[in-house]
Design a protein around this motif. Structure first.
Motif: not given
Length: 398
Positions: A242-248
Protein backbone atom coordinates in the motif's frame (compact mmCIF):
# COMPACT_ATOMS: atom_id res chain seq x y z
CA UNK A 1 -13.94 -35.38 8.89
CA UNK A 2 -11.40 -34.90 11.67
CA UNK A 3 -8.94 -32.34 10.39
CA UNK A 4 -6.09 -32.11 12.86
CA UNK A 5 -6.11 -35.77 13.86
CA UNK A 6 -6.06 -37.27 10.40
CA UNK A 7 -2.91 -39.21 9.54
CA UNK A 8 -2.91 -38.71 5.77
CA UNK A 9 -2.88 -35.64 3.58
CA UNK A 10 -6.05 -34.51 1.92
CA UNK A 11 -6.73 -31.19 0.14
CA UNK A 12 -8.94 -28.86 2.11
CA UNK A 13 -12.29 -27.63 0.88
CA UNK A 14 -13.97 -24.41 1.94
CA UNK A 15 -16.02 -26.41 4.47
CA UNK A 16 -13.06 -28.25 5.98
CA UNK A 17 -10.99 -25.06 6.06
CA UNK A 18 -13.68 -23.50 8.26
CA UNK A 19 -13.71 -26.60 10.46
CA UNK A 20 -9.94 -26.30 10.87
CA UNK A 21 -10.20 -22.63 11.85
CA UNK A 22 -12.78 -23.51 14.49
CA UNK A 23 -10.66 -26.37 15.85
CA UNK A 24 -7.74 -23.99 16.23
CA UNK A 25 -9.89 -21.51 18.18
CA UNK A 26 -8.78 -18.69 15.92
CA UNK A 27 -12.13 -16.89 16.17
CA UNK A 28 -14.56 -15.95 18.93
CA UNK A 29 -17.16 -18.55 19.86
CA UNK A 30 -19.94 -16.43 18.35
CA UNK A 31 -18.15 -16.08 15.01
CA UNK A 32 -20.07 -16.42 11.76
CA UNK A 33 -17.43 -17.58 9.29
CA UNK A 34 -17.41 -17.10 5.54
CA UNK A 35 -14.75 -18.90 3.48
CA UNK A 36 -13.55 -18.43 -0.10
CA UNK A 37 -10.77 -20.23 -1.95
CA UNK A 38 -8.84 -17.37 -3.55
CA UNK A 39 -5.62 -19.00 -4.76
CA UNK A 40 -4.56 -17.84 -8.21
CA UNK A 41 -1.05 -19.25 -8.15
CA UNK A 42 0.29 -22.46 -9.59
CA UNK A 43 1.15 -24.51 -6.52
CA UNK A 44 -1.30 -23.99 -3.65
CA UNK A 45 -4.80 -23.65 -2.29
CA UNK A 46 -5.46 -20.39 -0.43
CA UNK A 47 -8.53 -19.94 1.78
CA UNK A 48 -9.73 -16.58 3.08
CA UNK A 49 -11.84 -17.02 6.21
CA UNK A 50 -13.64 -14.03 7.71
CA UNK A 51 -15.83 -13.58 10.76
CA UNK A 52 -18.81 -11.63 9.44
CA UNK A 53 -19.69 -10.39 12.93
CA UNK A 54 -16.35 -9.24 14.31
CA UNK A 55 -14.69 -8.53 10.94
CA UNK A 56 -11.61 -10.59 11.82
CA UNK A 57 -9.99 -12.79 9.19
CA UNK A 58 -7.18 -15.24 8.49
CA UNK A 59 -5.54 -17.01 5.56
CA UNK A 60 -5.04 -20.77 5.37
CA UNK A 61 -2.54 -21.79 2.71
CA UNK A 62 -2.18 -25.44 1.74
CA UNK A 63 0.39 -26.92 -0.61
CA UNK A 64 -0.89 -29.16 -3.37
CA UNK A 65 1.04 -32.31 -4.30
CA UNK A 66 1.31 -31.12 -7.91
CA UNK A 67 1.67 -27.93 -9.94
CA UNK A 68 -1.76 -26.50 -10.76
CA UNK A 69 -0.41 -24.93 -13.95
CA UNK A 70 0.25 -28.42 -15.37
CA UNK A 71 -1.78 -30.84 -13.25
CA UNK A 72 -1.10 -34.12 -11.48
CA UNK A 73 1.44 -35.09 -14.14
CA UNK A 74 3.84 -32.63 -12.44
CA UNK A 75 4.09 -33.93 -8.84
CA UNK A 76 5.62 -31.76 -6.11
CA UNK A 77 6.69 -32.40 -2.55
CA UNK A 78 4.49 -31.13 0.27
CA UNK A 79 7.68 -30.36 2.21
CA UNK A 80 7.71 -26.94 0.59
CA UNK A 81 4.97 -25.82 2.97
CA UNK A 82 7.26 -26.43 5.93
CA UNK A 83 10.07 -24.59 4.16
CA UNK A 84 7.80 -21.62 3.47
CA UNK A 85 6.58 -21.42 7.06
CA UNK A 86 10.12 -21.69 8.43
CA UNK A 87 11.38 -19.03 6.01
CA UNK A 88 8.64 -16.65 7.15
CA UNK A 89 9.62 -17.29 10.75
CA UNK A 90 13.29 -16.62 9.99
CA UNK A 91 12.40 -13.36 8.26
CA UNK A 92 10.18 -12.39 11.20
CA UNK A 93 13.26 -12.48 13.45
CA UNK A 94 14.74 -9.56 11.49
CA UNK A 95 11.90 -7.77 9.66
CA UNK A 96 8.64 -8.71 11.44
CA UNK A 97 6.93 -5.65 9.99
CA UNK A 98 7.62 -6.86 6.42
CA UNK A 99 6.19 -10.40 6.53
CA UNK A 100 2.81 -11.85 7.56
CA UNK A 101 2.51 -13.28 11.05
CA UNK A 102 2.30 -17.08 11.14
CA UNK A 103 -0.33 -18.40 13.57
CA UNK A 104 -0.13 -22.17 13.03
CA UNK A 105 1.49 -24.80 10.82
CA UNK A 106 0.87 -28.50 10.28
CA UNK A 107 3.41 -30.55 8.35
CA UNK A 108 1.09 -33.53 7.67
CA UNK A 109 -1.64 -31.38 6.16
CA UNK A 110 0.93 -29.07 4.54
CA UNK A 111 -0.87 -25.98 5.84
CA UNK A 112 0.16 -22.61 7.17
CA UNK A 113 -2.33 -20.35 8.91
CA UNK A 114 -1.30 -16.71 8.76
CA UNK A 115 -2.24 -13.07 8.93
CA UNK A 116 -4.75 -11.86 6.35
CA UNK A 117 -3.27 -9.16 4.14
CA UNK A 118 -6.31 -8.47 1.99
CA UNK A 119 -6.33 -4.82 3.06
CA UNK A 120 -3.25 -4.54 0.82
CA UNK A 121 -2.92 -5.29 -2.88
CA UNK A 122 -0.48 -7.42 -4.83
CA UNK A 123 2.27 -5.07 -5.95
CA UNK A 124 2.29 -6.37 -9.53
CA UNK A 125 -1.40 -5.63 -9.95
CA UNK A 126 -1.04 -2.19 -8.40
CA UNK A 127 1.98 -1.28 -10.52
CA UNK A 128 0.08 -2.28 -13.66
CA UNK A 129 -2.67 0.08 -12.50
CA UNK A 130 -0.05 2.85 -12.05
CA UNK A 131 0.04 2.76 -8.24
CA UNK A 132 3.49 3.98 -7.28
CA UNK A 133 3.96 2.69 -3.70
CA UNK A 134 6.45 5.33 -2.46
CA UNK A 135 7.95 3.06 0.23
CA UNK A 136 8.10 -0.19 -1.77
CA UNK A 137 11.79 -0.05 -2.71
CA UNK A 138 12.88 1.18 0.71
CA UNK A 139 11.02 -1.67 2.38
CA UNK A 140 12.24 -4.35 -0.02
CA UNK A 141 15.81 -3.04 0.17
CA UNK A 142 15.55 -3.32 3.96
CA UNK A 143 13.98 -6.78 3.76
CA UNK A 144 16.77 -8.07 1.54
CA UNK A 145 19.62 -6.45 3.45
CA UNK A 146 18.52 -7.84 6.80
CA UNK A 147 17.36 -11.31 5.75
CA UNK A 148 20.24 -11.94 3.37
CA UNK A 149 22.94 -10.70 5.74
CA UNK A 150 21.69 -12.44 8.87
CA UNK A 151 21.40 -15.83 7.14
CA UNK A 152 24.92 -15.74 5.72
CA UNK A 153 28.41 -16.74 6.85
CA UNK A 154 29.05 -13.06 7.46
CA UNK A 155 26.64 -13.19 10.44
CA UNK A 156 26.47 -16.86 11.47
CA UNK A 157 28.90 -19.31 12.99
CA UNK A 158 29.92 -21.62 10.10
CA UNK A 159 28.54 -24.73 11.82
CA UNK A 160 25.18 -23.07 12.49
CA UNK A 161 25.02 -21.82 8.92
CA UNK A 162 25.70 -25.28 7.49
CA UNK A 163 22.90 -26.71 9.63
CA UNK A 164 20.62 -24.03 8.19
CA UNK A 165 21.65 -24.99 4.67
CA UNK A 166 20.57 -28.56 5.44
CA UNK A 167 17.26 -27.37 6.89
CA UNK A 168 16.38 -25.48 3.72
CA UNK A 169 17.37 -28.05 1.12
CA UNK A 170 14.59 -27.60 -1.45
CA UNK A 171 15.46 -29.74 -4.50
CA UNK A 172 12.09 -29.92 -6.23
CA UNK A 173 11.36 -26.22 -6.25
CA UNK A 174 14.97 -25.39 -7.06
CA UNK A 175 14.61 -27.70 -10.07
CA UNK A 176 11.72 -25.57 -11.28
CA UNK A 177 13.95 -22.48 -11.13
CA UNK A 178 16.88 -24.31 -12.70
CA UNK A 179 14.69 -25.35 -15.63
CA UNK A 180 12.33 -22.43 -16.09
CA UNK A 181 14.74 -19.56 -15.38
CA UNK A 182 18.14 -20.85 -16.46
CA UNK A 183 17.60 -23.59 -19.02
CA UNK A 184 14.38 -23.99 -20.99
CA UNK A 185 14.05 -20.41 -22.35
CA UNK A 186 17.52 -20.65 -23.90
CA UNK A 187 16.72 -23.82 -25.85
CA UNK A 188 13.90 -25.08 -28.05
CA UNK A 189 11.99 -26.67 -25.17
CA UNK A 190 8.34 -27.69 -25.03
CA UNK A 191 7.65 -25.61 -21.92
CA UNK A 192 8.39 -22.36 -23.75
CA UNK A 193 5.42 -20.18 -24.64
CA UNK A 194 5.53 -17.16 -26.95
CA UNK A 195 3.76 -15.51 -29.87
CA UNK A 196 4.60 -16.38 -33.45
CA UNK A 197 5.69 -12.77 -33.97
CA UNK A 198 8.64 -13.39 -31.64
CA UNK A 199 9.89 -16.49 -33.43
CA UNK A 200 12.77 -14.79 -35.26
CA UNK A 201 13.93 -13.04 -32.07
CA UNK A 202 13.72 -16.26 -30.09
CA UNK A 203 15.67 -18.23 -32.71
CA UNK A 204 18.37 -15.56 -32.65
CA UNK A 205 18.54 -15.92 -28.86
CA UNK A 206 18.75 -19.71 -29.05
CA UNK A 207 21.58 -19.48 -31.57
CA UNK A 208 23.76 -17.16 -29.45
CA UNK A 209 26.42 -19.53 -28.13
CA UNK A 210 28.16 -16.72 -26.22
CA UNK A 211 24.88 -15.93 -24.43
CA UNK A 212 24.38 -19.56 -23.46
CA UNK A 213 27.89 -19.65 -22.04
CA UNK A 214 27.14 -16.69 -19.77
CA UNK A 215 23.81 -18.19 -18.68
CA UNK A 216 25.63 -21.44 -17.90
CA UNK A 217 27.93 -19.50 -15.57
CA UNK A 218 24.95 -17.92 -13.82
CA UNK A 219 23.20 -21.27 -13.51
CA UNK A 220 26.35 -22.77 -12.02
CA UNK A 221 26.40 -20.04 -9.38
CA UNK A 222 22.74 -20.71 -8.59
CA UNK A 223 23.45 -24.44 -8.29
CA UNK A 224 26.59 -24.25 -6.18
CA UNK A 225 26.74 -21.01 -4.16
CA UNK A 226 25.07 -21.53 -0.77
CA UNK A 227 25.72 -17.95 0.32
CA UNK A 228 22.53 -17.12 2.19
CA UNK A 229 18.89 -18.04 2.74
CA UNK A 230 16.96 -16.69 -0.25
CA UNK A 231 13.27 -16.04 -0.64
CA UNK A 232 13.80 -17.73 -4.01
CA UNK A 233 10.85 -16.18 -5.87
CA UNK A 234 10.93 -12.50 -4.92
CA UNK A 235 8.93 -10.87 -7.71
CA UNK A 236 6.24 -8.20 -7.50
CA UNK A 237 3.55 -10.90 -7.39
CA UNK A 238 5.04 -12.10 -4.08
CA UNK A 239 4.62 -8.74 -2.38
CA UNK A 240 1.57 -7.08 -0.85
CA UNK A 241 1.76 -3.28 -0.69
CA UNK A 242 0.00 0.00 0.00
CA UNK A 243 1.18 3.58 0.21
CA UNK A 244 2.74 2.95 3.63
CA UNK A 245 2.97 -0.82 4.14
CA UNK A 246 4.79 -3.73 2.46
CA UNK A 247 4.61 -7.46 3.16
CA UNK A 248 6.66 -10.19 1.48
CA UNK A 249 4.82 -13.49 1.01
CA UNK A 250 5.23 -16.94 -0.57
CA UNK A 251 8.84 -17.96 0.22
CA UNK A 252 8.18 -21.61 -0.65
CA UNK A 253 11.15 -21.53 -3.06
CA UNK A 254 13.43 -20.60 -0.14
CA UNK A 255 16.88 -22.22 -0.15
CA UNK A 256 20.51 -21.28 0.36
CA UNK A 257 21.87 -19.60 -2.77
CA UNK A 258 23.67 -16.50 -4.07
CA UNK A 259 22.65 -13.15 -2.56
CA UNK A 260 22.17 -11.49 -5.95
CA UNK A 261 19.37 -13.85 -6.97
CA UNK A 262 16.63 -12.28 -4.83
CA UNK A 263 17.76 -8.77 -5.74
CA UNK A 264 17.89 -9.61 -9.43
CA UNK A 265 14.41 -11.11 -9.42
CA UNK A 266 12.88 -8.06 -7.76
CA UNK A 267 14.66 -5.54 -9.98
CA UNK A 268 13.81 -7.51 -13.12
CA UNK A 269 10.12 -7.41 -12.28
CA UNK A 270 10.28 -3.64 -11.75
CA UNK A 271 11.87 -3.43 -15.19
CA UNK A 272 9.21 -5.66 -16.72
CA UNK A 273 6.63 -3.20 -15.50
CA UNK A 274 8.67 -0.29 -16.87
CA UNK A 275 8.87 -1.98 -20.27
CA UNK A 276 5.11 -2.43 -20.31
CA UNK A 277 4.20 1.26 -19.89
CA UNK A 278 4.79 4.47 -21.83
CA UNK A 279 8.31 5.81 -21.64
CA UNK A 280 7.36 9.08 -19.96
CA UNK A 281 5.86 7.17 -17.02
CA UNK A 282 8.88 4.98 -16.28
CA UNK A 283 10.94 7.27 -14.09
CA UNK A 284 9.30 6.27 -10.79
CA UNK A 285 10.16 2.64 -11.54
CA UNK A 286 13.77 3.54 -12.27
CA UNK A 287 13.80 5.40 -8.96
CA UNK A 288 12.53 2.24 -7.27
CA UNK A 289 15.40 0.27 -8.83
CA UNK A 290 17.94 2.83 -7.63
CA UNK A 291 16.45 3.07 -4.14
CA UNK A 292 16.28 -0.72 -3.76
CA UNK A 293 20.00 -1.03 -4.41
CA UNK A 294 21.05 1.98 -2.33
CA UNK A 295 18.98 0.91 0.68
CA UNK A 296 20.22 -2.66 0.37
CA UNK A 297 23.88 -1.65 0.16
CA UNK A 298 23.65 0.95 2.94
CA UNK A 299 21.98 -1.41 5.40
CA UNK A 300 24.00 -4.48 4.37
CA UNK A 301 27.20 -2.45 4.83
CA UNK A 302 26.08 -1.21 8.25
CA UNK A 303 25.30 -4.77 9.37
CA UNK A 304 28.63 -5.96 7.97
CA UNK A 305 30.51 -3.38 10.01
CA UNK A 306 28.55 -3.78 13.27
CA UNK A 307 27.50 -7.44 13.33
CA UNK A 308 29.89 -9.30 11.04
CA UNK A 309 31.39 -12.38 12.73
CA UNK A 310 33.58 -13.58 9.86
CA UNK A 311 37.08 -12.30 10.63
CA UNK A 312 37.65 -11.16 7.05
CA UNK A 313 34.76 -8.69 7.30
CA UNK A 314 37.31 -6.50 9.11
CA UNK A 315 39.74 -6.53 6.19
CA UNK A 316 39.62 -3.31 4.12
CA UNK A 317 38.27 -3.86 0.63
CA UNK A 318 36.42 -7.13 1.29
CA UNK A 319 33.03 -5.43 1.67
CA UNK A 320 33.51 -3.50 -1.56
CA UNK A 321 34.53 -6.69 -3.37
CA UNK A 322 31.48 -8.52 -2.02
CA UNK A 323 29.03 -5.76 -3.01
CA UNK A 324 30.49 -5.56 -6.52
CA UNK A 325 30.12 -9.33 -6.91
CA UNK A 326 26.52 -9.12 -5.67
CA UNK A 327 25.77 -6.35 -8.20
CA UNK A 328 27.22 -8.39 -11.06
CA UNK A 329 25.14 -11.40 -10.04
CA UNK A 330 22.05 -9.22 -9.57
CA UNK A 331 22.31 -7.89 -13.12
CA UNK A 332 22.87 -11.32 -14.64
CA UNK A 333 20.03 -12.96 -12.74
CA UNK A 334 17.77 -10.03 -13.67
CA UNK A 335 18.57 -10.66 -17.32
CA UNK A 336 17.58 -14.31 -17.04
CA UNK A 337 14.33 -13.34 -15.32
CA UNK A 338 13.44 -10.85 -18.07
CA UNK A 339 13.87 -13.51 -20.73
CA UNK A 340 12.07 -16.32 -18.96
CA UNK A 341 9.06 -14.12 -18.12
CA UNK A 342 8.78 -13.27 -21.82
CA UNK A 343 9.16 -16.60 -23.62
CA UNK A 344 9.20 -19.24 -20.85
CA UNK A 345 6.37 -21.14 -19.21
CA UNK A 346 5.36 -18.58 -16.57
CA UNK A 347 4.61 -15.12 -17.96
CA UNK A 348 3.70 -11.87 -16.20
CA UNK A 349 0.56 -9.79 -16.56
CA UNK A 350 2.69 -6.66 -17.07
CA UNK A 351 3.54 -7.84 -20.59
CA UNK A 352 0.71 -10.24 -21.42
CA UNK A 353 -1.87 -7.68 -20.30
CA UNK A 354 -0.90 -5.13 -22.98
CA UNK A 355 -4.05 -5.00 -25.10
CA UNK A 356 -2.61 -3.65 -28.34
CA UNK A 357 -0.96 -6.56 -30.16
CA UNK A 358 1.77 -4.50 -31.78
CA UNK A 359 2.67 -2.74 -28.54
CA UNK A 360 2.72 -6.07 -26.68
CA UNK A 361 5.08 -7.64 -29.22
CA UNK A 362 7.38 -4.62 -29.16
CA UNK A 363 7.45 -4.67 -25.35
CA UNK A 364 8.38 -8.35 -25.40
CA UNK A 365 11.12 -7.73 -27.95
CA UNK A 366 12.46 -5.02 -25.65
CA UNK A 367 12.39 -7.42 -22.70
CA UNK A 368 14.31 -10.06 -24.66
CA UNK A 369 16.88 -7.53 -25.84
CA UNK A 370 17.32 -6.03 -22.37
CA UNK A 371 17.65 -9.45 -20.80
CA UNK A 372 20.41 -10.45 -23.19
CA UNK A 373 22.16 -7.10 -22.77
CA UNK A 374 22.23 -7.41 -18.99
CA UNK A 375 23.54 -10.97 -19.09
CA UNK A 376 26.30 -10.14 -21.54
CA UNK A 377 27.32 -6.77 -20.04
CA UNK A 378 26.97 -7.52 -16.32
CA UNK A 379 30.72 -7.41 -15.67
CA UNK A 380 31.00 -3.94 -17.23
CA UNK A 381 28.12 -2.42 -15.26
CA UNK A 382 29.76 -1.25 -12.05
CA UNK A 383 27.01 0.90 -10.50
CA UNK A 384 23.24 1.10 -10.33
CA UNK A 385 23.42 4.30 -12.41
CA UNK A 386 25.27 2.37 -15.10
CA UNK A 387 22.54 -0.25 -15.01
CA UNK A 388 19.79 2.31 -15.48
CA UNK A 389 21.69 3.97 -18.30
CA UNK A 390 21.89 0.57 -20.02
CA UNK A 391 18.17 0.02 -19.45
CA UNK A 392 17.26 3.42 -20.91
CA UNK A 393 19.44 2.88 -23.97
CA UNK A 394 17.80 -0.43 -24.78
CA UNK A 395 14.12 0.39 -24.28
CA UNK A 396 13.86 4.12 -25.01
CA UNK A 397 12.90 3.66 -28.66
CA UNK A 398 9.56 1.89 -28.40
Amino acid sequence: MTILNQSTYEPLTEDTAVKLALQLSLFDTDAVLKCREIGDGNLNLVFHIKDEINQESIIIKQALPYAKVVGESWPLTLQRNKIEANALKVAANFVPELVPEVYFTDEELAITVMEDLSHLEIARKGLIENHQYPLLSKHIGTYMAKTLFHSSDYALDPKVKKEKVKEFINPELCKITEDLVFTDPFFDHETNNFEEDLLANVHDLWNRTELKLEVAKLKKKFLTNTETLLHGDLHTGSIFASSDETKVIDPEFAFYGPIGFDIGQFIANLLLNAISIQSQKREFLYNHVSTTWSVFTDQFSSLWETEGVEIYTKVPGYLEFTLQEILEDTIGFAGCELIRRTIGLAHVADLDGIVDHGQRIQAKKNALLLGQTLIMNRKNIVSIDDLLQEVRSVIQND
